[in-house]
Design a protein around this motif. Structure first.
Motif, mmCIF file in Angstrom:
data_model
loop_
_atom_site.group_PDB
_atom_site.id
_atom_site.type_symbol
_atom_site.label_atom_id
_atom_site.label_comp_id
_atom_site.label_asym_id
_atom_site.label_seq_id
_atom_site.Cartn_x
_atom_site.Cartn_y
_atom_site.Cartn_z
ATOM 1 N N ILE A 205 35.030 81.618 -12.123
ATOM 2 C CA ILE A 205 33.783 81.371 -11.393
ATOM 3 C C ILE A 205 33.243 79.995 -11.770
ATOM 4 C CG2 ILE A 205 33.115 83.797 -11.117
ATOM 5 C CD1 ILE A 205 31.301 83.494 -13.563
ATOM 6 N N PRO A 206 32.456 79.354 -10.868
ATOM 7 C CA PRO A 206 31.834 78.064 -11.212
ATOM 8 C C PRO A 206 30.613 78.270 -12.103
ATOM 9 C CG PRO A 206 31.204 78.711 -8.995
ATOM 10 C CD PRO A 206 32.186 79.746 -9.478
ATOM 11 N N PHE A 207 30.087 77.185 -12.641
ATOM 12 C CA PHE A 207 28.937 77.230 -13.539
ATOM 13 C C PHE A 207 27.747 77.938 -12.887
ATOM 14 C CE2 PHE A 207 24.951 75.396 -15.071
ATOM 15 C CZ PHE A 207 25.079 75.533 -16.446
ATOM 16 N N GLU A 208 27.549 77.694 -11.592
ATOM 17 C CA GLU A 208 26.380 78.243 -10.890
ATOM 18 C C GLU A 208 26.381 79.773 -10.861
ATOM 19 O OE1 GLU A 208 27.019 74.228 -10.195
ATOM 20 O OE2 GLU A 208 28.392 75.858 -9.639
ATOM 21 N N GLU A 209 27.573 80.387 -11.014
ATOM 22 C CA GLU A 209 27.672 81.851 -10.936
ATOM 23 C C GLU A 209 27.632 82.528 -12.302
ATOM 24 O OE1 GLU A 209 30.739 83.341 -8.343
ATOM 25 O OE2 GLU A 209 30.470 81.701 -6.929
ATOM 26 N N VAL A 210 27.453 81.746 -13.372
ATOM 27 C CA VAL A 210 27.284 82.344 -14.707
ATOM 28 C C VAL A 210 25.805 82.701 -14.841
ATOM 29 C CG1 VAL A 210 27.551 82.019 -17.194
ATOM 30 C CG2 VAL A 210 29.151 80.920 -15.630
ATOM 31 N N TYR A 211 25.464 83.930 -14.487
ATOM 32 C CA TYR A 211 24.057 84.306 -14.414
ATOM 33 C C TYR A 211 23.440 84.570 -15.790
ATOM 34 C CZ TYR A 211 24.788 84.694 -9.410
ATOM 35 O OH TYR A 211 25.077 84.410 -8.106
ATOM 36 N N ASP A 212 24.249 85.087 -16.744
ATOM 37 C CA ASP A 212 23.683 85.408 -18.062
ATOM 38 C C ASP A 212 23.755 84.197 -18.997
ATOM 39 O OD1 ASP A 212 26.427 85.560 -18.104
ATOM 40 O OD2 ASP A 212 26.508 87.166 -19.588
ATOM 41 N N LEU A 213 23.215 83.061 -18.515
ATOM 42 C CA LEU A 213 23.215 81.837 -19.322
ATOM 43 C C LEU A 213 22.352 81.998 -20.573
ATOM 44 C CD1 LEU A 213 22.988 78.804 -16.870
ATOM 45 C CD2 LEU A 213 24.809 79.314 -18.478
ATOM 46 N N TYR A 214 21.341 82.818 -20.476
ATOM 47 C CA TYR A 214 20.453 82.974 -21.612
ATOM 48 C C TYR A 214 20.090 84.449 -21.796
ATOM 49 C CZ TYR A 214 16.695 83.387 -18.190
ATOM 50 O OH TYR A 214 15.911 83.790 -17.146
ATOM 51 N N ALA A 215 19.675 84.781 -23.007
ATOM 52 C CA ALA A 215 19.150 86.109 -23.303
ATOM 53 C C ALA A 215 17.790 85.929 -23.979
ATOM 54 C CB ALA A 215 20.100 86.863 -24.230
ATOM 55 N N MET A 216 16.954 86.943 -23.889
ATOM 56 C CA MET A 216 15.660 86.899 -24.573
ATOM 57 C C MET A 216 15.820 87.588 -25.930
ATOM 58 S SD MET A 216 11.968 88.458 -23.454
ATOM 59 C CE MET A 216 10.501 88.116 -24.403
ATOM 60 N N ASP B 260 14.085 87.111 -10.743
ATOM 61 C CA ASP B 260 14.915 86.373 -9.777
ATOM 62 C C ASP B 260 16.087 87.199 -9.281
ATOM 63 O OD1 ASP B 260 16.265 86.438 -12.187
ATOM 64 O OD2 ASP B 260 17.062 84.393 -12.011
ATOM 65 N N GLY B 261 16.138 88.494 -9.665
ATOM 66 C CA GLY B 261 17.214 89.368 -9.179
ATOM 67 C C GLY B 261 18.472 89.343 -10.021
ATOM 68 N N ASN B 262 18.468 88.610 -11.131
ATOM 69 C CA ASN B 262 19.637 88.557 -12.017
ATOM 70 C C ASN B 262 19.395 89.390 -13.274
ATOM 71 O OD1 ASN B 262 21.288 86.780 -10.471
ATOM 72 N ND2 ASN B 262 19.968 85.086 -11.089
ATOM 73 N N TRP B 263 20.491 89.891 -13.840
ATOM 74 C CA TRP B 263 20.392 90.683 -15.061
ATOM 75 C C TRP B 263 20.135 89.768 -16.259
ATOM 76 C CZ3 TRP B 263 19.726 95.614 -14.290
ATOM 77 C CH2 TRP B 263 20.326 96.245 -13.197
ATOM 78 N N ILE B 264 19.211 90.177 -17.125
ATOM 79 C CA ILE B 264 18.876 89.415 -18.337
ATOM 80 C C ILE B 264 18.969 90.348 -19.540
ATOM 81 C CG2 ILE B 264 17.082 88.110 -19.560
ATOM 82 C CD1 ILE B 264 15.986 87.257 -16.828
ATOM 83 N N GLU B 265 19.699 89.889 -20.572
ATOM 84 C CA GLU B 265 19.824 90.699 -21.789
ATOM 85 C C GLU B 265 18.644 90.421 -22.713
ATOM 86 O OE1 GLU B 265 23.589 91.726 -24.436
ATOM 87 O OE2 GLU B 265 22.717 89.825 -25.103
ATOM 88 N N VAL B 266 18.131 91.489 -23.331
ATOM 89 C CA VAL B 266 17.054 91.361 -24.328
ATOM 90 C C VAL B 266 17.578 91.907 -25.656
ATOM 91 C CG1 VAL B 266 14.679 91.929 -24.940
ATOM 92 C CG2 VAL B 266 15.317 91.693 -22.531
ATOM 93 N N GLN B 267 17.444 91.111 -26.714
ATOM 94 C CA GLN B 267 17.893 91.520 -28.050
ATOM 95 C C GLN B 267 16.660 91.753 -28.914
ATOM 96 O OE1 GLN B 267 20.272 88.186 -29.232
ATOM 97 N NE2 GLN B 267 21.887 88.589 -27.735
ATOM 98 N N ILE B 268 16.554 92.953 -29.476
ATOM 99 C CA ILE B 268 15.390 93.328 -30.292
ATOM 100 C C ILE B 268 15.830 93.443 -31.750
ATOM 101 C CG2 ILE B 268 13.543 95.015 -30.596
ATOM 102 C CD1 ILE B 268 14.158 95.965 -27.691
ATOM 103 N N ARG B 269 15.166 92.670 -32.641
ATOM 104 C CA ARG B 269 15.518 92.680 -34.065
ATOM 105 C C ARG B 269 14.264 92.553 -34.918
ATOM 106 N NH1 ARG B 269 19.554 87.505 -34.175
ATOM 107 N NH2 ARG B 269 21.200 88.254 -32.781
ATOM 108 N N SER B 270 14.342 93.075 -36.133
ATOM 109 C CA SER B 270 13.305 92.777 -37.125
ATOM 110 C C SER B 270 13.650 91.432 -37.762
ATOM 111 C CB SER B 270 13.266 93.861 -38.205
ATOM 112 O OG SER B 270 14.465 93.820 -38.976
ATOM 113 N N ARG B 271 12.733 90.885 -38.535
ATOM 114 C CA ARG B 271 13.005 89.610 -39.213
ATOM 115 C C ARG B 271 14.203 89.755 -40.158
ATOM 116 N NH1 ARG B 271 11.762 84.932 -37.579
ATOM 117 N NH2 ARG B 271 9.595 85.603 -37.207
ATOM 118 N N ARG B 272 14.290 90.903 -40.844
ATOM 119 C CA ARG B 272 15.416 91.154 -41.742
ATOM 120 C C ARG B 272 16.734 91.165 -40.971
ATOM 121 N NH1 ARG B 272 18.718 95.304 -43.047
ATOM 122 N NH2 ARG B 272 17.758 96.579 -41.425
ATOM 123 N N MET B 273 16.761 91.873 -39.840
ATOM 124 C CA MET B 273 17.978 91.958 -39.020
ATOM 125 C C MET B 273 18.387 90.574 -38.512
ATOM 126 S SD MET B 273 17.146 95.245 -36.629
ATOM 127 C CE MET B 273 16.622 96.820 -37.295
#
Length: 589
Positions: free
Chosen positions: A112-123, A180-193
């Motif tokens: 796929i081209p760069f434009e189709e890499v939807y999960d460029l970032y996670a929160m 925007d209709g794209n899937w976004i990953e969210v990572q939840i951690r404590s400060r220790r983790m």
């Protein structure tokens, strides 16, 4: 890491060697130790030297899309931050951008081209918590708050809190649909983790003293690595593969009948569990019970399986067991046992081999053993000696003739650069073979009649313009491999001193390239594709397979092109055809 940061000062062939070793061994090692920041930097730096053009292009695309990404992230994160603040939590929320290397890997594997890499970032949400006992509860509270705001992807929730990864990583991951209709990953951690995730086990001293669950896991893993190093494989490639096998990223968790938890690599079998419990159990294992159902030794396990190992004192280890073992510990133990049994036979075979060389006045060397292995179709010395010792193979009567010209040829290769002499008439059939200076860039030459001073490899089919490296084989010929070829990774890590930098010739020749096309089926689309290729571009079409099913078509082409730029142009023009949704060059079709 310091070597990689100062790689600019090295010659090109050293850059390839060190970058190859890094991707093959050191980046996976950093990952296994939980050193995420170091692992990411090692991968990016290796990629920068192996694929400089692609690295610069993706870096520029990331920079150009930053403003748009920031706007989308702000729209997504603001309601979450507001909700967590209302809950009275102290936290940091930030966007984690995918590394340049991981973006490129996704583009390559999914075509796929760069434009189709939807999960460029996670929160990433990092909350403060002084009481480790409350961390799990707070993670699920945040999970609940986010799923109240956004739609959850049902199959992409990962709970690494209840069952931490073997490298100590703990977090709760979920994926939700962004504004925007794209899937976004969210990572939840404590400060220790978070500190353990970024710094690995080294961060544990701040939180625990003595043997905790994670430290025990690390000690068990280090014990296995020490065991492999204390008993290395005779073959260097096997040794590296065994070591790398233990740097697994994809893991499963299984349970013993008593409820004990075992972390194993993906594709682990009942026999892996047996060796994991104890070498004696592995030696005498006859079958297993998975979820109370009888299964063979080779049965592949899934996460959550309950595994019981069945043994018998009459059972003995078998050489074929190595084919369905996924853990380095099991493979190392099995090979140790087999080698102990086979040692007298191997020694007998070695004596036969050495007697033959002495009888014919041939001096043992890597070149000679390579000729033996190639002629007798053996993988390594051990296999050769074992076959000779068991009388399953005999040295061919013509072996002496095979070796003598090879030795003469080797001497002539050494002397030729000194004398500068070549056989009569050789210039008519091939270009003058260049002396390979390992420290300089090797100029690839192709004569008018098509002869060249290099060999193309069938494993990856590189064409001019591709990022390639040269490798000097046993005959002194330069073989070309694409930088992303799996075989090239092994060569760089195992035979780095033979790797050289190469430069494509400026003259035009044709090479085979393979292209895959996907799209929406319609009447006449095949004719449009053929007309585009034959009339507009005057290309030499060598193969065309097209298949349509339920309104979608897949097409695979093989064509003759002059360089990689021409392939890029072809893909771009094919995408302009109505119905074509995706085009990509692939290694082979």
């Amino acid at each position: 890491l310091h070597n990689m940061r100062t790689l600019d000062s090295m010659s090109p062939n050293k850059q390839y060697k060190i970058a190859g070793e890094t991707l093959y061994i050191y980046a996976p090692l950093a990952h296994r130790l939980g050193l995420f920041a170091i692992k990411t930097e090692l991968e990016d730096l290796s990629f920068k030297y192996e694929h400089p053009v692609a690295y610069a292009r993706i870096s520029e695309q990331i920079k150009a899309s930053q403003q748009r990404r920031s706007a989308v992230y702000n729209d997504f994160s603001h309601p979450i931050a507001q909700r967590l603040a209302d809950m009275g939590l102290k936290f940091d929320a930030k966007a984690r951008l995918k590394s340049v290397y991981s973006i490129w890997r996704k583009m390559e594997t999914k075509h796929i081209p760069f434009e189709e890499v939807y999960d460029l970032y996670a929160m990433r949400i990092i909350f403060e918590c002084d009481d480790p006992a409350r961390e799990k509860q707070i993670c699920w509270q945040i999970y609940s708050a986010i799923t109240d705001l956004y739609r959850l992807h049902p199959e992409r929730t990962r709970d690494w809190i209840s069952n931490p990864k073997a490298n100590g990583y703990q977090a709760l991951h979920l994926t939700v649909m962004g504004p925007d209709g794209n899937w976004i990953e969210v990572q939840i951690r404590s400060r220790r983790m978070d500190e353990i995730a970024e710094l690995g086990f080294a961060a544990h001293w701040k939180y625990k003293i003595g043997e905790g669950e994670e430290e025990s896991e690390l000690n068990a893993w280090l014990s296995t690595i020490k065991d492999i190093l204390d008993n290395p494989e005779p073959n260097a490639i096997d040794f590296l593969d065994t070591l790398k096998l233990n740097l697994f990223a994809s893991e499963i968790v299984v349970f013993t009948p008593k409820g004990e938890l075992l972390t194993l690599p993906n594709n682990a079998t009942v026999l892996d569990v047996a060796f994991e419990l104890h070498s004696e159990i592995g030696m005498h294992c006859i079958a297993g019970k998975v979820n109370h159902k009888l299964v063979p030794l080779s049965h592949k396990l899934r996460s959550g399986d309950q595994v019981e190992v069945l043994t018998s004192q009459s059972q003995t280890p078998k050489a074929e067991w190595v084919n369905f073992l996924a853990t380095a510990k099991a493979r190392t133990r099995l090979r140790q046992l087999m080698r102990k049994e086979m040692l007298p036979i191997i020694e007998r075979g070695r004596e036969i081999y050495e007697s033959y060389l002495a009888e014919h006045g041939i001096e043992d060397s890597n070149h000679v053993i390579t000729k033996f292995l190639g002629t007798m179709h053996m993988e390594n010395r051990e296999e050769l000696f074992l076959s000779l010792g068991k009388n399953e193979a005999t040295i061919p009567s013509y072996m002496n003739k095979v070796l003598r010209p090879a030795q003469a040829s080797l001497i002539s290769k050494i002397l030729r650069p000194l004398t500068g002499k070549r056989g009569q008439g050789s210039a008519d059939t091939a270009p003058v073979k260049q002396t390979v200076n390992m420290k300089e860039t090797y100029k690839l030459v192709t004569s008018d009649n098509g002869a060249s001073n290099y060999k193309m490899c069938d494993c990856c089919h590189p064409i001019p313009g591709d990022d390639v490296m040269g490798w000097v084989n046993d005959d002194g010929d330069v073989e070309l491999h694409a930088q992303n070829c799996p075989r090239a990774s092994v060569l760089k890590a195992s035979f780095g001193k033979r790797v050289i930098a190469v430069e494509w010739p400026s003259q035009k020749n044709t090479f085979r390239a393979n292209v895959r096309i996907e799209g929406i089926d319609r009447q006449g689309i095949l004719m449009d594709i053929i007309q585009m290729l034959s009339q507009n571009m005057s290309l030499d079409l060598r193969k065309l397979d097209i298949e349509a099913d339920q309104g979608v078509f897949h097409c695979e082409l093989a064509l003759k092109v002059s360089d990689t730029k021409e392939v890029t142009d072809i893909c771009s023009k094919l995408k302009q055809i109505k119905g074509v949704k995706r085009t990509a060059r692939v290694s082979q079709v």
